[in-house]
Design a protein around this motif. Structure first.
Motif, short mmCIF file in Angstrom:
data_model
loop_
_atom_site.label_atom_id
_atom_site.label_comp_id
_atom_site.label_asym_id
_atom_site.label_seq_id
_atom_site.Cartn_x
_atom_site.Cartn_y
_atom_site.Cartn_z
N PRO A 49 0.80 -1.23 0.00
CA PRO A 49 0.00 0.00 0.00
C PRO A 49 0.83 1.29 0.00
O PRO A 49 0.31 2.36 -0.29
CB PRO A 49 -0.79 -0.11 1.31
N THR A 75 -0.35 5.15 -0.54
CA THR A 75 -0.41 6.07 0.61
C THR A 75 0.37 7.34 0.28
O THR A 75 -0.11 8.46 0.52
CB THR A 75 0.18 5.40 1.88
N GLN A 129 10.42 13.97 7.30
CA GLN A 129 10.97 13.22 8.44
C GLN A 129 10.65 11.74 8.24
O GLN A 129 9.51 11.34 8.36
CB GLN A 129 10.33 13.71 9.73
N GLY A 130 11.67 10.96 7.91
CA GLY A 130 11.47 9.52 7.71
C GLY A 130 11.36 9.17 6.24
O GLY A 130 10.37 9.50 5.59
N LEU A 131 12.42 8.52 5.72
CA LEU A 131 12.42 8.11 4.30
C LEU A 131 12.24 6.59 4.23
O LEU A 131 13.06 5.88 3.67
CB LEU A 131 13.72 8.54 3.61
N VAL A 156 6.80 4.77 2.88
CA VAL A 156 5.96 5.86 2.38
C VAL A 156 6.79 7.12 2.14
O VAL A 156 6.66 7.77 1.09
CB VAL A 156 4.81 6.18 3.37
N VAL A 205 18.16 14.16 12.70
CA VAL A 205 16.77 13.85 13.08
C VAL A 205 16.25 14.83 14.14
O VAL A 205 15.04 15.04 14.25
CB VAL A 205 16.62 12.39 13.59
N LEU A 261 7.37 8.42 12.99
CA LEU A 261 6.63 7.93 14.15
C LEU A 261 5.48 8.87 14.50
O LEU A 261 5.39 9.99 14.00
CB LEU A 261 7.59 7.88 15.36
N ALA A 292 2.65 11.53 6.35
CA ALA A 292 1.99 10.22 6.33
C ALA A 292 1.81 9.60 7.71
O ALA A 292 0.99 8.69 7.88
CB ALA A 292 2.83 9.25 5.49
N ALA A 293 2.57 10.04 8.70
CA ALA A 293 2.59 9.32 9.98
C ALA A 293 1.21 9.31 10.64
O ALA A 293 0.43 10.26 10.48
CB ALA A 293 3.60 9.96 10.93
N1 LIG Z 1 2.68 2.10 4.84
C1 LIG Z 1 1.50 2.66 4.66
O1 LIG Z 1 0.82 2.45 3.65
C2 LIG Z 1 0.98 3.62 5.71
C3 LIG Z 1 -0.37 3.97 5.66
C4 LIG Z 1 -0.86 4.90 6.59
C5 LIG Z 1 -0.01 5.42 7.56
N2 LIG Z 1 1.31 5.04 7.58
C6 LIG Z 1 2.17 5.63 8.61
O2 LIG Z 1 3.24 6.32 7.98
C7 LIG Z 1 4.42 6.23 8.79
C8 LIG Z 1 5.55 5.62 7.97
O3 LIG Z 1 5.14 4.34 7.53
P1 LIG Z 1 6.10 3.45 6.63
O4 LIG Z 1 5.28 2.31 6.16
O5 LIG Z 1 6.83 4.31 5.66
O6 LIG Z 1 7.12 2.93 7.74
P2 LIG Z 1 8.66 2.55 7.54
O7 LIG Z 1 9.02 1.79 8.79
O8 LIG Z 1 8.89 1.92 6.23
O9 LIG Z 1 9.40 3.97 7.53
C9 LIG Z 1 9.63 4.74 8.67
C10 LIG Z 1 10.97 5.45 8.47
O10 LIG Z 1 11.14 6.38 9.53
C11 LIG Z 1 12.49 6.29 9.99
N3 LIG Z 1 12.52 6.78 11.36
C12 LIG Z 1 12.21 6.14 12.51
N4 LIG Z 1 12.39 6.96 13.55
C13 LIG Z 1 12.80 8.15 13.06
C14 LIG Z 1 13.10 9.39 13.63
N5 LIG Z 1 13.07 9.59 14.94
N6 LIG Z 1 13.47 10.40 12.81
C15 LIG Z 1 13.51 10.23 11.47
N7 LIG Z 1 13.25 9.06 10.87
C16 LIG Z 1 12.89 8.04 11.66
C17 LIG Z 1 12.83 4.83 9.82
O11 LIG Z 1 14.24 4.63 9.78
C18 LIG Z 1 12.16 4.52 8.49
O12 LIG Z 1 13.01 4.80 7.39
C19 LIG Z 1 4.03 5.42 10.02
O13 LIG Z 1 3.60 6.31 11.03
C20 LIG Z 1 2.83 4.62 9.53
O14 LIG Z 1 1.97 4.25 10.59
C21 LIG Z 1 1.82 4.16 6.68
#
Ligand SMILES: NC(=O)c1ccc[n+]([C@@H]2O[C@H](COP(=O)([O-])OP(=O)(O)OC[C@H]3O[C@@H](n4cnc5c(N)ncnc54)[C@H](O)[C@@H]3O)[C@@H](O)[C@H]2O)c1
Length: 351
Positions: free
Chosen positions: A148, A152, A181-183, A186, A225, A241, A261-262
């Motif tokens: 997804p 997203t 913030q966070g690569l 998504v 960060v 997060l 996205a978080a």
């Molecule tokens: N995957 C989806 O389709 C989806 C849908 C809705 C919501 N979300 C939300 O989006 C967010 C990201 O999801 P994702 O699937 O990309 O997760 P992911 O685990 O693939 O990516 C998270 C990234 O954030 C980084 N990270 C962690 N702590 C950090 C910090 N303190 N500072 C900077 N970077 C940091 C991690 O190293 C990682 O690269 C989450 O909150 C998730 O709940 C995701």
């Protein structure tokens, strides 16, 4: 708080418990509200300190799914399953658990539709699917919706475009500065889309390899960060997060828009009020990040990628409706998003 009191405070709903001594299954399905249609919500499979904690998690997450589905105009209600993960588990035991979970889901007659969540994988969902049709995302190889995250990210991009239109009066992202913030799954997809649309990127991640990729492939500037929220930019995009907007980060924000996205970006409701007071436009998280749910929900009617993307694109209009109403009523955008949902579901706003 007592569990029934907590459930009532969230306007539940039904909470169903399943135990099966033969397989060790201990599962909870929390059905928050089915007014808009059968509930969709993932199945979480993690260790919990107690049944009460697991139930609270199912309740909180199930309610969240109602709001996400309703703000996205999906014909679905909200629910969530939680399976209490045993400390030690063989592959065979795991399979037996998800078989029994599949039977449990089937016994609910389609009122709850399950899919992946923290701790579950496609194989678990495939196993459950042997015993019930009320499953989504079970077989990416057979034309189902698959990962997804790119959808997203696309939805978040559409939400960002709406925020830029509303707040900056611009139809293009060319030259708009976004601090991501966070690569991760998504965040990187989002950053790539923004880069392709001409945005300027500043990025941070705890994972140095992710940052390096952002710098090399997207021409992004890297910051630590601890500094990403305080970048002087147009948009701060939390994609890591929850709780990104809190007392500490609020003090440093220099952006005019928060849109990422978080999940659970506001640590507390009062942080949404503070963004509003300071004139920083906040894109409510469950509305802007609904692309993943919108995508998987299309499987219910027969998955079609184009239709899933078209429906996800409507996040733009959803956001503008929230922003417009928040502007005219002079209320925080997260309050308005909740009100739109609650008026639809309960006939009145609850806060
Ligand atoms: N995957 C989806 O389709 C989806 C849908 C809705 C919501 N979300 C939300 O989006 C967010 C990201 O999801 P994702 O699937 O990309 O997760 P992911 O685990 O693939 O990516 C998270 C990234 O954030 C980084 N990270 C962690 N702590 C950090 C910090 N303190 N500072 C900077 N970077 C940091 C991690 O190293 C990682 O690269 C989450 O909150 C998730 O709940 C995701």
């Amino acid at each position: 708080m007592d569990l029934f009191e907590y459930a009532n405070s969230l306007n539940f709903g039904e909470v169903l418990f399943k135990t099966d001594p033969a397989t060790g299954l201990q599962a909870i399905v929390a059905l928050h509200n089915l007014k808009q249609g059968p509930a969709i919500g993932g199945c979480r499979f993690i260790e919990y300190p107690s049944t009460a904690e697991a139930t609270r998690d199912a309740l909180r997450l199930g309610r969240g799914m109602t709001y996400k589905a309703a703000i996205s105009n999906l014909p679905h209600g909200g629910g969530k399953a939680v399976i209490m993960r045993p400390k030690h588990l063989s592959e065979e035991q795991r399979e037996r658990l998800f078989e029994e979970f599949g039977r449990f889901v089937d016994s609910l007659g389609g009122r709850y539709i399950t899919c992946e969540d923290s701790g579950t994988n496609v194989n678990d969902i495939n196993v459950a699917h042997r015993f019930t049709d009320h499953v989504l995302g079970y077989d990416p190889d057979a034309g189902s919706s698959g990962d997804p995250s790119p959808v997203t990210a696309y939805g978040v991009r559409r939400g960002i475009e709406a925020a830029v239109k509303f707040k900056l009066g611009r139809d293009s992202l060319e030259g708009v500065h976004v601090a991501v913030q966070g690569l991760g799954a998504v965040g990187f997809c989002l950053a790539r889309e923004l880069h392709e649309l001409g945005a300027t990127l500043t990025v941070a991640d705890i994972n140095p390899a992710a940052v390096e990729r952002g710098v090399n492939e997207l021409g992004a500037t890297a910051v630590s960060v601890d500094a990403i929220h305080a970048v002087d930019c147009d948009i701060y995009a939390p994609c890591a997060l929850g709780g990104a907007i809190n007392d500490t980060t609020l003090a440093g924000l220099q952006c005019t828009i928060v849109a990422g996205a978080a999940n659970n970006q506001l640590l507390e409701d009062r942080h949404g009020e503070e963004l509003h007071r300071r004139g920083i436009l906040y894109a409510p998280d469950y509305a802007i990040n609904a692309g993943g749910l919108i995508n998987v929900a299309q499987e219910y009617v027969g998955y079609d990628r184009e239709r899933a993307l078209a429906k996800t694109s409507e996040i733009y209009e959803t956001m503008l409706a929230i922003f417009d109403r928040a502007g005219s009523e002079d209320l925080p955008t997260d309050v308005i998003a909740d009100r739109i949902v609650e008026e639809k579901i309960f006939g009145k706003a609850l806060r």
